[in-house]
Enzyme design. Structure first.
Site, PDB file in Angstrom:
ATOM      1  N   ALA A   1       0.831  -1.212   0.000  1.00 24.44           N
ATOM      2  CA  ALA A   1       0.000   0.000   0.000  1.00 24.44           C
ATOM      3  C   ALA A   1       0.861   1.256   0.000  1.00 24.44           C
ATOM      4  O   ALA A   1       0.650   2.176  -0.800  1.00 24.44           O
ATOM      5  CB  ALA A   1      -0.929  -0.020   1.214  1.00 24.44           C
TER       6      ALA A   1
ATOM      7  N   LYS B   1       4.376  -8.191  -7.103  1.00 24.46           N
ATOM      8  CA  LYS B   1       3.956  -6.825  -6.786  1.00 24.46           C
ATOM      9  C   LYS B   1       4.855  -5.782  -7.421  1.00 24.46           C
ATOM     10  O   LYS B   1       4.382  -4.806  -8.028  1.00 24.46           O
ATOM     11  CB  LYS B   1       3.925  -6.624  -5.270  1.00 24.46           C
ATOM     12  CG  LYS B   1       2.750  -7.239  -4.559  1.00 24.46           C
ATOM     13  CD  LYS B   1       2.749  -6.846  -3.088  1.00 24.46           C
ATOM     14  CE  LYS B   1       1.492  -7.355  -2.388  1.00 24.46           C
ATOM     15  NZ  LYS B   1       1.461  -6.962  -0.965  1.00 24.46           N
TER      16      LYS B   1
ATOM     17  N   CYS C   1       0.265 -21.602  29.428  1.00 27.49           N
ATOM     18  CA  CYS C   1      -0.739 -22.356  30.180  1.00 27.49           C
ATOM     19  C   CYS C   1      -2.112 -21.694  30.098  1.00 27.49           C
ATOM     20  O   CYS C   1      -3.139 -22.370  30.112  1.00 27.49           O
ATOM     21  CB  CYS C   1      -0.305 -22.504  31.644  1.00 27.49           C
ATOM     22  SG  CYS C   1      -0.256 -20.947  32.556  1.00 27.49           S
TER      23      CYS C   1
END
Length: 1093
Positions: free
Chosen positions: A515, A565, A669
């Site tokens: 972009a 690109k 955890c």
């Protein structure tokens, strides 16, 4: 372009200020949004008689033949509207009074606008959310004035996905426009700006209805829109249009914006109850020439395909004429006696060459301004000014007067002030002084003639970086007007020939072509960067185009999906400016590609522009720029926020000098056993997805590809991880092996039972609801949530959705065809009911990790080696039963394809787990944001960031600027907030009469010995006691044997100790030398480069 003094300080122009008119409160304003109004002729062709009596042409608007659902809303609290004027720098425009109507052209639309394409708009959805996007998708926007600023605004709104965008411009494309607008090429010169813009803008998003109006705009036409933006209109006409919009029911969001040189302004009036207005980009009128007479005055006739939108007194330029080439000089010429297809040129062409064919005539035009409470009132009482640069607190009120003076100058003189015309500048200053006197106590004490002179000199020019920045600001304002979310802004500039030559000959490296990279390429192409014989622009990106890129990376189209690109972007940039010298590479910039981006490459660069999306890559490029002392222009965006940082050799600190703290990670955890929010559930789901569908199949293939080598590696490891790997492989190939799709359904059903029933039963058996800790406190205290097992049901759609996604993906890993019946709820339910689910009994003594500091759930034991041998024996037996050449297909997570069931499974895993723990569930889109780690991104903030960076690029290439001339910027378009500050200078270290910073690198040539290096430092008053190269110690005076190395070349010692050849593309090696002064104080000196070639 008009010239200015070549040594002019760019910072003189860099005033960015926002004026709030009648400000009541941002939060109050955000409570309001506009109701989308029904457009004329919904679902049919509407024909309106032209207002021009000299023509039979009608306006034709083709609306899509599908019914659009209306978005209904309720009125918010009755609050006073907020009004703002934003002022910064300058932008130029031609005010046109053309009255000729032109057919309106509208692109087709074949989609329901309420059906959001989540693949395309995923990043934008992460910023706005569904409801805001639906309001946006129901909005019709008018943009009047299609020069550079108008085109930038249109681009951002089309990428955002509004319902429709109507482009209005009575002018034609001029050569001036080519340097400010990415939608025009030389072939467009002479064409109407709106029509010339249509095709390229439509390519950005085929779901947006884009139409054009090339006729004179009437007040009555404004009621077809929720928001209107004007970029090229006189102040008198602005007041007239604004009064109409303000008093309309419901109010029409009105924005007037313009950029003049390095000054810009925005006015927003969203009505008495807050309506955010979008900018309308107006384009110059054009005409295709049919004949030109050799007369005085000359008669110019144009083809009758399109009516001319010129007016008597307009200035036009000619191009591409064959024969009468004297008119191709780009000189503006005055016209009169304008008719639908002809006009008279006020010039003697008797002695010109005879016209042969071709040619385009282009009107000279420009963009304009914005505001909140009625403009008529705002001009008299501008209210408080919101500063963006506190070093220029006196600029906003003065610029408020300057823009009014410019409008009056144009009205009185009939043109813009001529660049560098002292006479025009004095006239402009006189007008500004008169306006200031009329304001009485509301005027300024000093009208600053120097600043106003600069304003007048650049008033005619539109600078693309200014257009890009203001395009982002105004585009976001329109979004606010249409959706009731967020608030507004504006920009432009002109320089001399010396700076333009520096731009053309610059050697620029743009890292990244996403972009930011697309915006940068467009900006530098329009600025003329790297377009000279000595210039070169290198862009690199190792990524390919995906569908989700299309909503922000505007140089890409849907037919480019899967292509590189950088290659596609470079090709698009060349189409914007054919003179651009560009090379596209597909290499990641890092240590592994230093043979591509070698010393010669870096040393020959003029400037580096980062367009990256990760910190590690930024830090590497920063170190390269630091090493080779190259300017680095940094920028980044996050949703509506953006920031820019200028890294200038010896003037500023480098990018890596300060870092954000690392993101806090949830303990393992917590994720695996004690989640308390949906993020934990999604992190666990993503981990399970990768373990089941990517890592385990990959381990299976690794084993099957070379069983003996794999077995040896596992025996050598002999740890808990090796045991876990073997257990997973054996489970996959033996206990859970799938040969039919019914086997996959069985696997999915048993997984459901394991994850959401059995594991929960085991956990609550080990830690009952009344369990306590060693201190006697309740174990299940906040933030822990006590879980409860689920009861599977074929009548629960979410349960069946999980089974469907899991079984389909399991089949894919085994290469099993997926039957059509899996998507039939009843048939899938029957298949699930065939599965025999064994009873589960919790076990005693099962260890469940509760230590938040633990980094692994696997625990080793003394008999791991024996277990591994047993597992390998079983695996060998299992392998002999597999078909010859059997391999699994690992699945890599891909979040942006809603047809691959990846997010269906992850959302199902996360929501079932959330249901276990009574955590609110999320839809698949929200799950995609979190599990896919999607960074919120919108086109408006990207455009603003790149515009700001390119304004600083002028200063970098101009050279000889002080640190106080540069600006780092942080902006939040949602608030809006704009903060500019001088960059932080680097820390200076001193010794004797020497001083250095992180930018300095000492160089020693001639392939010296270790002794010569030490003596070289001794001459500087530094006593070297240790020399290292990378992780290798080359010399330390504490080791007697190291004295043997004193008369050896430094490079030879490095080769000997490092036991590796130096890269052939390197001509030097870098050593770190520890030194102390004569008082035994350690002195941190720069890195030393030893040149040996």
């Amino acid at each position: 372009m008009c010239g200015m003094d070549d040594n002019m300080k760019l910072s003189t122009f860099a005033a960015l200020t926002i004026v709030f008119l009648g400000f009541y409160g941002i939060f109050g304003s955000l409570m309001h949004y506009m109701l989308p109004r029904k457009r004329a002729g919904e679902g049919e062709v509407v024909e309106e008689e032209s207002e021009n009596n000299n023509s039979n042409i009608k306006d034709v608007t083709v609306s899509p033949p599908i019914k659009k659902h209306r978005i209904s809303t309720t009125d918010a609290a009755d609050l006073t509207a907020d009004n703002k004027i934003v002022t910064t720098g300058d932008n130029s425009s031609n005010y046109s009074n053309t009255c000729v109507d032109e057919p309106s052209v509208m692109a087709s639309r074949d989609v329901n606008h309420n059906d959001i394409d989540e693949d395309l708009h995923s990043r934008q959805l992460a910023v706005y959310g569904r409801e805001t996007m639906r309001r946006l998708f129901a909005s019709n926007i008018l943009i009047s004035g299609m020069q550079g600023l108008g085109a930038e605004i249109a681009k951002n709104l089309i990428l955002a996905g509004v319902k429709s965008v109507t482009l209005h411009d009575e002018g034609v494309v001029e050569m001036w426009d080519l340097s400010s607008s990415f939608v025009f090429s030389e072939n467009d010169v002479g064409k109407n700006r709106a029509l010339a813009s249509l095709q390229k803008l439509q390519e950005l998003n085929n779901a947006v209805v884009i139409s054009t109006i090339t006729t004179t705009l009437t007040k009555q036409k404004l009621c077809d829109f929720q928001a209107v933006v004007f970029t090229d209109i006189s102040l008198e006409k602005s007041v007239e249009y604004n009064d109409y919009c303000h008093n309309h029911q419901p109010p029409i969001s009105f924005i007037k914006t313009e950029v003049r040189g390095l000054f810009g302004t925005v006015f927003c009036d969203f009505g008495p109850k807050f309506t955010v207005f979008d900018v309308d980009g107006e384009e110059p009128h054009t005409g295709i020439i049919a004949s030109i007479s050799n007369d005085n005055p000359a008669l110019v006739s144009c083809v009758d395909d399109e009516r001319l939108e010129f007016e008597d007194g307009d200035l036009v330029v000619f191009s591409e004429i064959q024969g009468m080439k004297e008119l191709n000089d780009g000189k503006p010429r005055k016209i009169k006696s304008v008719r639908p297809y002809s006009f008279t040129l006020e010039e003697d062409t008797t002695n010109f060459g005879t016209y042969v064919k071709g040619g385009i005539v282009t009107q000279v035009k420009q963009p304009r301004v914005l505001n909140f409470k009625p403009l008529r009132a705002a001009l008299k009482d501008p209210g408080d000014f919101l500063l963006s640069d506190f070093s220029k607190f006196d600029r906003p009120p003065l610029l408020h007067i300057a823009f009014q003076a410019l409008d009056r100058f144009i009205c009185e003189i009939g043109r813009f002030p001529v660049a560098r015309s002292e006479e025009d500048a004095q006239k402009f200053i006189s007008i500004a002084g008169n306006i200031n006197e009329c304001l009485g106590e509301g005027g300024v004490e000093d009208i600053n003639p120097k600043l106003l002179t600069h304003f007048a000199f650049g008033a005619r020019a539109v600078l693309n970086p200014m257009a890009a920045m203001f395009g982002g600001i105004v585009g976001q304002e329109v979004v606010k007007a249409c959706s009731g979310k967020f608030h507004p802004l504006f920009q432009i500039s002109v320089f001399g020939s010396k700076l333009q030559k520096n731009l053309e000959d610059a050697k620029v490296f743009i890292v990244g072509s996403g972009a930011l990279g697309c915006e940068f390429l467009k900006n530098v192409a329009l600025m003329g960067v790297s377009c000279g014989s000595q210039g070169k622009l290198t862009i690199t990106d190792d990524d390919v185009i995906e569908k989700s890129n299309l909503s922000r990376q505007f140089l890409f189209r849907d037919w480019n999906i899967g292509q590189a690109k950088s290659t596609v972007a470079a090709s698009a940039a060349v189409s914007i400016n054919p003179q651009l010298k560009i090379e596209a590479l597909q290499n990641r910039v890092g240590p592994e590609t230093e043979f591509v981006f070698n010393d010669d490459f870096w040393e020959n660069l003029t400037v580096v522009i980062n367009a990256l999306d990760n910190v590690d890559a930024r830090l590497y490029v920063d170190q390269r720029c630091l090493y080779f002392q190259k300017p680095l222009l940094e920028s980044g965006t996050l949703g509506a926020k953006c920031n820019t940082q200028m890294v200038i050799p010896h003037l500023t600190e480098n990018y890596g000098a300060s870092r954000d703290p690392p993101e806090k990670q949830a303990p393992m955890c917590t994720v695996h056993s004690f989640p308390h929010n949906i993020d934990h559930c999604l992190t666990w789901a993503r981990s399970e997805f990768e373990g089941l569908l990517e890592k385990t199949p990959a381990e299976v293939n690794a084993y099957l590809s070379n069983p003996s080598e794999y077995a040896t590696a596992m025996r050598n490891a002999a740890d808990a991880q090796a045991k876990d790997n073997l257990e997973r492989i054996l489970q996959c190939l033996e206990q859970e092996k799938c040969e039919t799709f019914q086997d996959c359904v069985t696997w999915a059903r048993l997984r459901f039972e394991d994850y959401f029933v059995n594991r929960v039963k085991q956990l609550t058996f080990t830690f009952p609801e009344d369990a306590t800790t060693s201190t006697g406190a309740p174990f299940w205290s906040a933030p822990k949530r006590f879980p409860r097992p689920l009861q599977f049901s074929t009548t629960d759609p979410s349960h069946l959705q999980f089974i469907m996604a899991a079984s389909i993906l399991r089949a894919e890993t085994f290469g099993i065809p997926v039957p059509d019946w899996v998507k039939n709820t009843k048939m899938l339910a029957k298949a699930v009911e065939k599965v025999i689910v064994p009873d589960f009994q919790p076990k005693e003594g099962v260890k469940i990790e509760t230590d938040e500091r633990a980094t692994s759930l696997s625990t080793g034991s003394v008999d791991d080696a024996a277990v591994i041998n047993e597992l390998l024996f079983k695996l060998e037996r299992c392998r002999n039963n597999l078909p010859s050449g059997f391999r699994m297909k690992p699945i890599q997570f891909e979040k942006d394809d809603d047809t691959n069931y990846h997010m269906d499974l992850i959302a199902g895993l996360a929501n079932m787990r959330a249901r276990n723990y009574s955590i609110p569930e999320v839809d698949k889109l929200k799950a995609k944001f979190i599990a896919g780690r999607i960074i919120p991104a919108i086109a408006t903030s990207t455009a603003m960031a790149t515009g700001l960076v390119c304004l600083e690029l002028y200063k970098v290439l101009d050279g000889a600027h002080k640190v106080e001339d540069y600006r780092n910027t942080f902006a939040n378009l949602a608030l809006p907030l704009f903060s500019m500050a001088e960059p932080v200078p680097p820390k200076v270290m001193k010794h004797r009469d020497m001083s250095w910073t992180v930018w300095d690198r000492w160089i020693l040539r001639g392939n010296p010995t270790v002794r010569e290096l030490i003596q070289w430092l001794k001459d500087k008053g530094l006593n070297a006691y240790s020399i290292s190269y990378g992780s290798c110690l080359l010399f330390n005076n504490m080791f007697p044997r190291h004295k043997e190395r004193l008369d050896k070349k430094v490079v030879d010692v490095a080769r000997e100790i490092a036991k590796e050849d130096l890269p052939p593309y390197r001509s030097h090696l870098d050593v770190v030398v520890a030194c102390e002064d004569d008082e035994d104080n350690d002195i941190n000196i720069p890195q030393i480069s030893i040149y040996y070639r």
